[in-house]
Design a protein around this motif. Sequence first.
Motif, mmCIF file in Angstrom:
data_model
loop_
_atom_site.group_PDB
_atom_site.id
_atom_site.type_symbol
_atom_site.label_atom_id
_atom_site.label_comp_id
_atom_site.label_asym_id
_atom_site.label_seq_id
_atom_site.Cartn_x
_atom_site.Cartn_y
_atom_site.Cartn_z
ATOM 1 N N TYR A 83 -9.820 53.091 -8.057
ATOM 2 C CA TYR A 83 -9.758 51.906 -9.056
ATOM 3 C C TYR A 83 -11.190 50.878 -9.165
ATOM 4 C CZ TYR A 83 -5.025 53.725 -8.983
ATOM 5 O OH TYR A 83 -3.886 54.436 -8.812
ATOM 6 N N PRO A 84 -11.340 50.180 -10.177
ATOM 7 C CA PRO A 84 -12.223 49.414 -10.152
ATOM 8 C C PRO A 84 -11.997 48.145 -9.138
ATOM 9 C CG PRO A 84 -11.725 49.784 -12.285
ATOM 10 C CD PRO A 84 -10.451 50.448 -11.089
ATOM 11 N N LYS A 85 -13.107 47.461 -8.294
ATOM 12 C CA LYS A 85 -12.996 46.669 -7.586
ATOM 13 C C LYS A 85 -12.524 45.283 -8.219
ATOM 14 C CE LYS A 85 -16.087 48.131 -3.830
ATOM 15 N NZ LYS A 85 -15.187 49.421 -3.878
ATOM 16 N N ALA A 86 -11.605 44.527 -7.769
ATOM 17 C CA ALA A 86 -11.304 43.177 -8.286
ATOM 18 C C ALA A 86 -11.669 42.286 -7.299
ATOM 19 C CB ALA A 86 -9.739 43.073 -8.371
ATOM 20 N N LYS A 87 -12.937 41.603 -7.507
ATOM 21 C CA LYS A 87 -13.867 40.436 -6.606
ATOM 22 C C LYS A 87 -13.543 39.180 -6.974
ATOM 23 C CE LYS A 87 -17.531 44.097 -5.918
ATOM 24 N NZ LYS A 87 -18.820 44.237 -5.784
ATOM 25 N N ASN A 88 -13.076 38.912 -8.242
ATOM 26 C CA ASN A 88 -13.158 37.478 -8.779
ATOM 27 C C ASN A 88 -12.094 36.548 -8.349
ATOM 28 O OD1 ASN A 88 -12.981 35.124 -10.516
ATOM 29 N ND2 ASN A 88 -14.837 36.238 -11.457
ATOM 30 N N SER A 89 -12.039 35.675 -7.677
ATOM 31 C CA SER A 89 -10.870 34.715 -7.284
ATOM 32 C C SER A 89 -10.664 33.434 -8.141
ATOM 33 C CB SER A 89 -11.199 34.471 -5.907
ATOM 34 O OG SER A 89 -12.031 33.733 -5.656
ATOM 35 N N SER A 90 -11.221 33.329 -9.321
ATOM 36 C CA SER A 90 -11.224 32.243 -10.044
ATOM 37 C C SER A 90 -9.708 31.865 -10.464
ATOM 38 C CB SER A 90 -11.809 32.474 -11.519
ATOM 39 O OG SER A 90 -13.056 32.951 -11.349
ATOM 40 N N TYR A 91 -8.722 32.623 -10.518
ATOM 41 C CA TYR A 91 -7.227 32.224 -10.700
ATOM 42 C C TYR A 91 -6.355 32.249 -9.358
ATOM 43 C CZ TYR A 91 -9.050 33.364 -15.252
ATOM 44 O OH TYR A 91 -9.660 33.411 -16.589
ATOM 45 N N THR A 92 -7.045 32.012 -8.378
ATOM 46 C CA THR A 92 -5.763 32.257 -7.081
ATOM 47 C C THR A 92 -5.467 30.869 -6.956
ATOM 48 O OG1 THR A 92 -7.790 31.586 -5.704
ATOM 49 C CG2 THR A 92 -7.416 33.771 -5.823
ATOM 50 N N HIS A 93 -5.919 29.724 -7.694
ATOM 51 C CA HIS A 93 -5.293 28.404 -7.621
ATOM 52 C C HIS A 93 -3.749 28.460 -8.368
ATOM 53 C CE1 HIS A 93 -7.319 28.343 -11.436
ATOM 54 N NE2 HIS A 93 -6.618 27.300 -11.863
ATOM 55 N N LEU A 94 -3.755 29.477 -9.181
ATOM 56 C CA LEU A 94 -2.366 29.417 -9.969
ATOM 57 C C LEU A 94 -1.430 29.988 -9.308
ATOM 58 C CD1 LEU A 94 -3.850 30.476 -13.536
ATOM 59 C CD2 LEU A 94 -3.485 28.130 -12.534
ATOM 60 N N THR A 95 -0.276 29.339 -9.316
ATOM 61 C CA THR A 95 0.844 29.923 -8.514
ATOM 62 C C THR A 95 2.264 30.064 -9.236
ATOM 63 O OG1 THR A 95 2.443 30.111 -6.724
ATOM 64 C CG2 THR A 95 1.178 28.022 -7.109
ATOM 65 N N GLU A 96 2.638 28.677 -9.922
ATOM 66 C CA GLU A 96 3.811 28.500 -10.795
ATOM 67 C C GLU A 96 3.467 27.555 -11.709
ATOM 68 O OE1 GLU A 96 8.077 27.272 -9.216
ATOM 69 O OE2 GLU A 96 6.767 27.837 -8.010
ATOM 70 N N PHE A 97 4.482 27.544 -12.804
ATOM 71 C CA PHE A 97 4.429 26.848 -14.155
ATOM 72 C C PHE A 97 5.348 26.184 -14.126
ATOM 73 C CE2 PHE A 97 5.196 25.665 -18.638
ATOM 74 C CZ PHE A 97 4.041 25.151 -18.932
ATOM 75 N N LYS A 98 5.555 24.757 -13.892
ATOM 76 C CA LYS A 98 6.820 23.882 -14.194
ATOM 77 C C LYS A 98 6.716 22.635 -14.913
ATOM 78 C CE LYS A 98 9.130 25.060 -9.687
ATOM 79 N NZ LYS A 98 9.723 24.347 -8.600
ATOM 80 N N SER A 99 7.453 22.324 -15.791
ATOM 81 C CA SER A 99 7.270 20.886 -16.506
ATOM 82 C C SER A 99 5.746 20.850 -17.167
ATOM 83 C CB SER A 99 7.578 19.765 -15.541
ATOM 84 O OG SER A 99 8.859 19.831 -15.249
ATOM 85 N N ASN A 100 5.334 21.842 -17.782
ATOM 86 C CA ASN A 100 3.963 21.902 -18.419
ATOM 87 C C ASN A 100 2.854 21.448 -17.435
ATOM 88 O OD1 ASN A 100 5.093 22.647 -21.026
ATOM 89 N ND2 ASN A 100 5.645 20.254 -21.239
ATOM 90 N N LYS A 101 3.112 21.846 -16.142
ATOM 91 C CA LYS A 101 2.045 21.651 -14.972
ATOM 92 C C LYS A 101 1.720 22.984 -14.049
ATOM 93 C CE LYS A 101 2.617 16.571 -14.641
ATOM 94 N NZ LYS A 101 2.948 15.483 -13.627
ATOM 95 N N LEU A 102 0.617 23.238 -14.028
ATOM 96 C CA LEU A 102 0.254 24.364 -13.043
ATOM 97 C C LEU A 102 0.162 23.657 -11.573
ATOM 98 C CD1 LEU A 102 -2.274 26.218 -15.080
ATOM 99 C CD2 LEU A 102 -0.094 27.172 -14.430
ATOM 100 N N THR A 103 0.961 24.185 -10.827
ATOM 101 C CA THR A 103 0.919 23.851 -9.449
ATOM 102 C C THR A 103 0.038 24.630 -8.351
ATOM 103 O OG1 THR A 103 3.334 23.415 -9.664
ATOM 104 C CG2 THR A 103 2.452 23.404 -7.406
#
Length: 291
Positions: A83-103
């Motif tokens: 498989y292709p390598k996935a190297k980019n970690s730009s979205y690792t800060h996203l974990t959960e969506f609650k009350s219109n806020k990303l935690t």
Amino acid sequence: MSRVSLLAHLMFEELGIDNMLILGSGLNESHLWNLVKISDEWYHLDITWNDPLPDVKGRVIYKYFLKDDNFMRNTHTWNAADYPKAKNSSYTHLTEFKSNKLTPIHKITYAPDDTYSNWAKIEIEKAITYELVTQKILSNFTADITREEFAELSLQLYRILGGKIEIKANSNIFKDTQNLAILQAYSVGIVNGIGDGKFDPKGKITRQQMACMLERVLTSLEIYPVVTKEYRYFSDEDEIADDAKSSVQLMNKLGVISGVGKNIINPRGNTSREQAIAMLVRLLEHNQVSF
């Protein structure tokens, strides 16, 4: 095979988004998830493991949304050469969506010492991945776990299963502790005191007390697991307290608490930290198969 991942693959194809399916394993079980290409970068997307169980209205998990190889290797295995390598970690800060806020996710830096038994290694690794554990119990794994420590873990389990907790809790409940986790666990019905206004935080918790605490986690969330296993009656059955019998039987039927050998369940005995961690992992996996 995950029908959800297959459906996502077909939807991406229809939308013209480069993607592919990965066949590998998640926590040592056969598993299927997606790779998607966005702005010339490949990312992992595990929709199945993003689905919170039990369902919580308004809650959307992003823990396995657009992740890199390094993140996924904590829980998933695959033949990387295919498989292709996935190297980019730009979205690792996203974990959960609650009350219109990303935690934002707080990167786990727990580094357990090497005092654990061989059998416990995978359970500890799972618990860290699930964010079930606290830093303070990731050492001296064969030491008996305390009431305070197990209450903290039970509260973690409650959170992961969708429980909501007030930031503040009544500080006048117990004379011998102001531990916020204990007070919060009490406020949602997970823990009780030992009488005379005390909790005995440093006292060693018994196996039957653990069973009661775990059942209260489920009850407080109105989770009533399907039980298919028959209860095995133990030779020391009479040692189980009357108010703990149903909890011990439930946890045994769920495969969370088993006997200690020679047809004994040892309800008044203590439990090591690593054994307690394994119990919580088993209960979580029973109630959140697609975590």
